[in-house]
Design a protein around this motif. Structure first.
Motif, PDB file in Angstrom:
ATOM      1  N   ALA A 187       0.847  -1.192   0.000  1.00 49.49           N
ATOM      2  CA  ALA A 187       0.000   0.000   0.000  1.00 49.49           C
ATOM      3  C   ALA A 187       0.883   1.242   0.000  1.00 49.49           C
ATOM      4  CB  ALA A 187      -0.920   0.014   1.217  1.00 49.49           C
ATOM      5  N   VAL A 188       0.673   2.093  -0.988  1.00 48.18           N
ATOM      6  CA  VAL A 188       1.371   3.370  -1.082  1.00 48.18           C
ATOM      7  C   VAL A 188       0.346   4.473  -0.897  1.00 48.18           C
ATOM      8  CG1 VAL A 188       2.752   4.892  -2.542  1.00 48.18           C
ATOM      9  CG2 VAL A 188       3.073   2.402  -2.669  1.00 48.18           C
ATOM     10  N   ALA A 189       0.534   5.304   0.114  1.00 51.04           N
ATOM     11  CA  ALA A 189      -0.399   6.387   0.431  1.00 51.04           C
ATOM     12  C   ALA A 189       0.209   7.723   0.018  1.00 51.04           C
ATOM     13  CB  ALA A 189      -0.710   6.399   1.928  1.00 51.04           C
ATOM     14  N   ILE A 190      -0.513   8.465  -0.813  1.00 50.11           N
ATOM     15  CA  ILE A 190      -0.049   9.777  -1.262  1.00 50.11           C
ATOM     16  C   ILE A 190      -1.080  10.825  -0.865  1.00 50.11           C
ATOM     17  CG2 ILE A 190       0.634  11.194  -3.229  1.00 50.11           C
ATOM     18  CD1 ILE A 190       1.440   8.657  -4.683  1.00 50.11           C
ATOM     19  N   ASP A 191      -0.674  11.727  -0.006  1.00 44.55           N
ATOM     20  CA  ASP A 191      -1.550  12.810   0.431  1.00 44.55           C
ATOM     21  C   ASP A 191      -0.994  14.145  -0.033  1.00 44.55           C
ATOM     22  OD1 ASP A 191      -3.549  11.370   2.020  1.00 44.55           O
ATOM     23  OD2 ASP A 191      -1.876  10.906   3.366  1.00 44.55           O
ATOM     24  N   ASP A 225      -4.389   7.893  -3.424  1.00 47.39           N
ATOM     25  CA  ASP A 225      -4.135   9.293  -3.100  1.00 47.39           C
ATOM     26  C   ASP A 225      -5.380   9.970  -2.560  1.00 47.39           C
ATOM     27  OD1 ASP A 225      -5.542  11.093  -5.123  1.00 47.39           O
ATOM     28  OD2 ASP A 225      -4.451   9.823  -6.508  1.00 47.39           O
ATOM     29  N   GLY A 226      -5.141  11.015  -1.771  1.00 47.40           N
ATOM     30  CA  GLY A 226      -6.253  11.744  -1.165  1.00 47.40           C
ATOM     31  C   GLY A 226      -5.747  12.802  -0.210  1.00 47.40           C
ATOM     32  N   ARG A 227      -6.494  13.016   0.855  1.00 50.76           N
ATOM     33  CA  ARG A 227      -6.131  14.032   1.847  1.00 50.76           C
ATOM     34  C   ARG A 227      -5.720  13.413   3.185  1.00 50.76           C
ATOM     35  NH1 ARG A 227      -7.070  16.156  -2.341  1.00 50.76           N
ATOM     36  NH2 ARG A 227      -7.917  18.231  -2.741  1.00 50.76           N
ATOM     37  N   ASP A 228      -6.228  12.212   3.476  1.00 47.09           N
ATOM     38  CA  ASP A 228      -5.973  11.603   4.783  1.00 47.09           C
ATOM     39  C   ASP A 228      -5.655  10.114   4.661  1.00 47.09           C
ATOM     40  OD1 ASP A 228      -8.454  10.732   3.974  1.00 47.09           O
ATOM     41  OD2 ASP A 228      -9.375  10.896   5.949  1.00 47.09           O
TER      42      ASP A 228
END
Length: 227
Positions: A7-11, A130-133
């Motif tokens: 899982a790669v999270a981009i904020d 991707d998102g904000r949180d």
């Protein structure tokens, strides 16, 4: 034993290029790309269609159960949003829907309704989301967290040129004002505000072009995942 999914999270704030860079990274890595902003836009589109404002908590709670969202990908890996059987991908890509999404995403019922959907995607597939949180709330245990940003004027210029390319007639000053308003809404909301996770890598693309930004982001991901 080899880990089956990553899982790669981009904020990051509006106009930072999250969708473009995340989609490209997912394609290059062979991961699923999940644009959570598009999911919130789809909910906002449904509510707006029925005359329910993004701050109308009672109305949103009443209609939320009628929202049936599916995500499909075309041959180029572009995420398509399907609302109650209809592809609304083009309909949700407007400044108006962006503003509505920013407000409606602060509704607790909406966030709760969509949270499990997003987490299930990450459990089932390797994802770039991707998102904000994402790194702070949705996927707090993500393998890689990146906070993507750029100066407001640069982000507004990029968004302005994107809108012009789509044939929309807009003024740069209005695009900048809308972006600054979105920044305030996202950062100041009480529920899951936009902020950098403590373990997120900061990537500022103010001085980068698209190719440089894409290379920098993919280098971070590959180094963190050992790929």
């Amino acid at each position: 034993m080899t880990k089956r999914t990553y899982a790669v999270a981009i904020d990051g704030p509006a106009g930072a290029g999250k969708s473009t860079l995340a989609r490209r990274a997912a394609r290059d890595l062979g991961f699923y790309y999940v644009d959570t902003g598009a999911i919130y836009r789809t909910v906002g589109y449904h509510m707006d269609f029925y005359g329910i404002g993004p701050r109308d908590t009672d109305g949103i709670n009443r209609l939320l159960g009628d929202v049936n969202i599916a995500i499909r990908y075309d041959d180029e890996g572009v995420q398509h949003m399907i609302l109650n059987g209809r592809d609304v991908t083009g309909d949700i890509r407007t400044p108006e829907m962006s503003a509505i999404a920013s407000v409606i995403s602060a509704q607790p019922a909406v966030r709760e309704y969509l949270l499990e959907m997003q987490r299930e995607l990450a459990r089932a597939h390797s994802v770039v989301m991707d998102g904000r949180d994402i790194g702070t709330v949705v996927l707090p245990d993500a393998d890689v967290k990146i906070f993507l940003t750029a100066d407001p004027e640069v982000r507004a210029r990029r968004r302005y040129e994107e809108l012009l390319a789509r044939g929309e007639k807009v003024a740069f000053e209005n695009v900048l004002a809308d972006l600054q308003q979105r920044d305030r809404q996202d950062s100041e909301r009480k529920l899951a505000p936009l902020k950098r996770a403590r373990d997120a890598v900061l990537l500022d693309t103010t001085e980068m072009d698209l190719e440089q930004a894409a290379a920098a982001l993919e280098t971070i991901v590959k180094e963190r995942l050992g790929l």
